[in-house]
Design a protein around this motif. Sequence first.
Motif, mmCIF file in Angstrom:
data_model
loop_
_atom_site.group_PDB
_atom_site.id
_atom_site.type_symbol
_atom_site.label_atom_id
_atom_site.label_comp_id
_atom_site.label_asym_id
_atom_site.label_seq_id
_atom_site.Cartn_x
_atom_site.Cartn_y
_atom_site.Cartn_z
ATOM 1 N N SER A 418 -10.516 73.117 -3.352
ATOM 2 C CA SER A 418 -11.376 72.308 -2.954
ATOM 3 C C SER A 418 -11.728 70.931 -3.638
ATOM 4 C CB SER A 418 -12.706 72.936 -2.332
ATOM 5 O OG SER A 418 -13.442 73.408 -3.754
ATOM 6 N N GLY A 419 -12.053 69.828 -2.896
ATOM 7 C CA GLY A 419 -12.379 68.877 -3.632
ATOM 8 C C GLY A 419 -11.165 67.888 -3.651
ATOM 9 N N GLU A 420 -11.100 66.667 -4.579
ATOM 10 C CA GLU A 420 -10.105 65.753 -4.597
ATOM 11 C C GLU A 420 -9.800 65.310 -5.874
ATOM 12 O OE1 GLU A 420 -10.503 63.356 -0.191
ATOM 13 O OE2 GLU A 420 -11.991 62.895 -1.961
ATOM 14 N N ILE A 421 -8.717 64.922 -6.341
ATOM 15 C CA ILE A 421 -8.347 64.095 -7.591
ATOM 16 C C ILE A 421 -7.588 62.913 -7.144
ATOM 17 C CG2 ILE A 421 -6.950 64.372 -9.588
ATOM 18 C CD1 ILE A 421 -7.018 67.303 -9.519
ATOM 19 N N LEU A 422 -8.088 61.860 -7.511
ATOM 20 C CA LEU A 422 -7.493 60.701 -7.133
ATOM 21 C C LEU A 422 -7.105 59.855 -8.454
ATOM 22 C CD1 LEU A 422 -10.664 61.058 -5.571
ATOM 23 C CD2 LEU A 422 -9.489 59.221 -4.147
ATOM 24 N N ILE A 423 -5.843 58.868 -8.027
ATOM 25 C CA ILE A 423 -5.408 58.108 -9.114
ATOM 26 C C ILE A 423 -5.355 56.568 -8.367
ATOM 27 C CG2 ILE A 423 -3.423 57.366 -10.533
ATOM 28 C CD1 ILE A 423 -2.961 60.469 -11.075
ATOM 29 N N ASP A 424 -6.045 55.448 -9.165
ATOM 30 C CA ASP A 424 -6.128 54.525 -8.554
ATOM 31 C C ASP A 424 -6.647 54.630 -6.922
ATOM 32 O OD1 ASP A 424 -5.214 53.611 -10.675
ATOM 33 O OD2 ASP A 424 -2.943 53.281 -9.924
ATOM 34 N N GLY A 425 -7.606 55.431 -6.634
ATOM 35 C CA GLY A 425 -8.381 55.451 -5.277
ATOM 36 C C GLY A 425 -7.420 56.303 -4.420
ATOM 37 N N VAL A 426 -6.293 56.971 -4.665
ATOM 38 C CA VAL A 426 -5.446 57.404 -3.867
ATOM 39 C C VAL A 426 -5.444 59.004 -4.196
ATOM 40 C CG1 VAL A 426 -3.185 57.710 -2.787
ATOM 41 C CG2 VAL A 426 -3.974 55.426 -3.522
ATOM 42 N N ASP A 427 -5.734 59.802 -3.402
ATOM 43 C CA ASP A 427 -5.584 61.402 -3.406
ATOM 44 C C ASP A 427 -4.044 61.645 -3.860
ATOM 45 O OD1 ASP A 427 -5.561 64.145 -3.101
ATOM 46 O OD2 ASP A 427 -6.843 63.989 -1.516
ATOM 47 N N ILE A 428 -3.908 62.415 -4.893
ATOM 48 C CA ILE A 428 -2.702 62.777 -5.529
ATOM 49 C C ILE A 428 -1.859 63.444 -4.491
ATOM 50 C CG2 ILE A 428 -3.435 62.775 -7.764
ATOM 51 C CD1 ILE A 428 -3.742 65.629 -7.893
ATOM 52 N N ARG A 429 -2.696 64.322 -3.632
ATOM 53 C CA ARG A 429 -1.652 65.014 -2.653
ATOM 54 C C ARG A 429 -1.072 64.127 -1.530
ATOM 55 N NH1 ARG A 429 -6.758 69.347 -1.556
ATOM 56 N NH2 ARG A 429 -7.725 66.865 -1.642
ATOM 57 N N LYS A 430 -1.533 62.824 -1.295
ATOM 58 C CA LYS A 430 -0.807 61.863 -0.639
ATOM 59 C C LYS A 430 0.426 61.204 -1.187
ATOM 60 C CE LYS A 430 -4.685 61.050 2.657
ATOM 61 N NZ LYS A 430 -5.203 60.039 3.646
ATOM 62 N N MET A 431 0.378 61.311 -2.595
ATOM 63 C CA MET A 431 1.612 60.917 -3.333
ATOM 64 C C MET A 431 2.876 61.751 -3.198
ATOM 65 S SD MET A 431 -0.236 59.389 -6.677
ATOM 66 C CE MET A 431 -1.626 58.218 -6.452
ATOM 67 N N THR A 432 4.113 61.304 -3.376
ATOM 68 C CA THR A 432 5.081 62.222 -3.668
ATOM 69 C C THR A 432 5.032 62.703 -4.986
ATOM 70 O OG1 THR A 432 6.581 60.536 -4.575
ATOM 71 C CG2 THR A 432 6.757 61.143 -2.065
ATOM 72 N N GLN A 433 5.545 63.966 -5.438
ATOM 73 C CA GLN A 433 5.385 64.455 -6.653
ATOM 74 C C GLN A 433 6.017 63.689 -7.814
ATOM 75 O OE1 GLN A 433 6.063 68.862 -6.828
ATOM 76 N NE2 GLN A 433 6.224 68.582 -4.381
#
Length: 606
Positions: A418-433
Amino acid sequence: MLKLFRLLKPYRIPVIITLILVFIQSLAELYLPTLMADIVDNGVVKGDTAYIWRFGFYMLLVAMGSMICSIAASYFSSMSATGFGKLLRGRVFKHVTNFSLEEFDKIGTASLITRTTNDINQVQQVLVMMLRIMVMAPMMAIGGLIMALSKDRELTLIFVVVIPVMALVIAAVASRGLPLFKAIQKKIDKLNLVLREALTGIRVIRSFNRIEFEKQKFDEANRDLTETSIKVNKIFAIMMPAMMIIMNFTQIAIVWFGGHRIDADEMQVGDLMAFIQYAMQIMFSILMVTMIFVMIPRASASAERINEVLNVEPAIKDWTEQDEQAAREAAAGAGQADAGDESGADVWSADEMAETKPLRGYLEFRDVTFSYPGAEQPAIKDVSFAAKPGEITAIIGGTGAGKSTLVSLIPRFYDVDSGEILIDGVDIRKMTQAELRSKIGFVPQKAVLFTGTVADNIRYGKEEATDEEVRHAAKIAQADEFISKMEEGYNAPISQGGSNVSGGQKQRLSIARALVRRAELLIFDDSFSALDFKTDAKLRAALKQEASDSTMLIVAQRVSTVMDADRIIVLNESEVAGIGTHRELMETCDVYREIVSSQLSEEEIA
């Protein structure tokens, strides 16, 4: 197993050629006894030498044609099976590289090695036999039966008794052998596990004088595998003698009843000789099928194990349009307005970040909780903090507090519960690995080096790095000094696992490998533990100057390593016990004071 054979599609032409060649070979083998019968009946019995020579020459041509077809079929079947094995190994390896650490933990490294090598070899060997024997044996059996009928119908009734008896023997043996073959593959896994642990841990084994204990463990695993293999071989050892006895009694019956029919002038000598050969062809065809039954159970067990790996869906996947749509629907259902660009509260898009916060490598944890599969308690619970570029964020805490787990979540080795980790304001789960990890320079807790040169290991972080970039990264990591003393410098070889360099040298090369990437986010997971205090201080000073535009996370046990950090996060029992500078935490955080007082003297604290 049939599911795996779809990979034969690129080799369909060699497979078709193999089947055609086997078909021609089978026809030639079936024609030879008829030619021999003609020679005996029309040549030998009548004393016609010219007839014998002429048809003998035909027999020679047919036999040579059969031989050429057999050799060519062997070549094309081997080519197809080898290519199939190559494609299957590649597919398994590619699929395994997409696994998260959860899948590796579940299946086990030793088992994955066995499945990628031994199991695929078993399927490959059976494929060669299937392309040859599984096609040839039925053709020879059915063709032989038809030709035997053409020679004498009544004598063919012998097969009505013989074939069911052979089928029963094969079925009885195969039904007992299949479970044992499955057990053998699991026991090979166990043997590989014991062997791998013994070889990788040889220094610990010797230092604790446990060589005899490890020998005993290996002997037990080896004996277990051997006993099961002997047991299954004993079962299948019954098959060959049983088949030979049946074949010999069949031959005796044919000669006995055939002799009576010749005596009654109902059959010729050449036809009897041909009938015997056709009977042997039929029996040997069934025997060949028997050999396949010896191999198929083991290959079937291996194919099942390979499919288990291929059917595993990685727990961590790249974000898709379907995921985006589901997130929007979930947000709309939760009553969140304007969820078109966001799947959660306050998640910034890349464009918004560029407008509002021109930062590169801005990291944020929002109420992150994570538990390992099967664990009773979370490894990380309700952790929230932000780390900015140009700053050093340090993480400290007792053993088992969750420090390494926390940084392992950033490159998505595991996904948060649960919760979120963001890099530059983008949830890392929304980035490709691939995109996410391209932003990260990661130095693991245990330094890992690969076989090659010093430069190769540093370039592992950036394949196209120039020699100057490699040297610069090594200088920042305080590795240039010991590399330059090596006889071949940056071309000096690194042996398997980096066994020819010290622990501190391994760590510095690992740090250089991360630095050469010039990543937005640098993560050091207790990567200074093998360094002396002087080298540690010089490295941190160089890092602060060099990585001024990157976000830096340092996990450490030593207070001296984190004292100068811009922000220190104190973890205690999986939760954040305090966040602040060294001075602030000394005033507000009891856990941090305990850690400091256990490592520093009163003069140093003051």
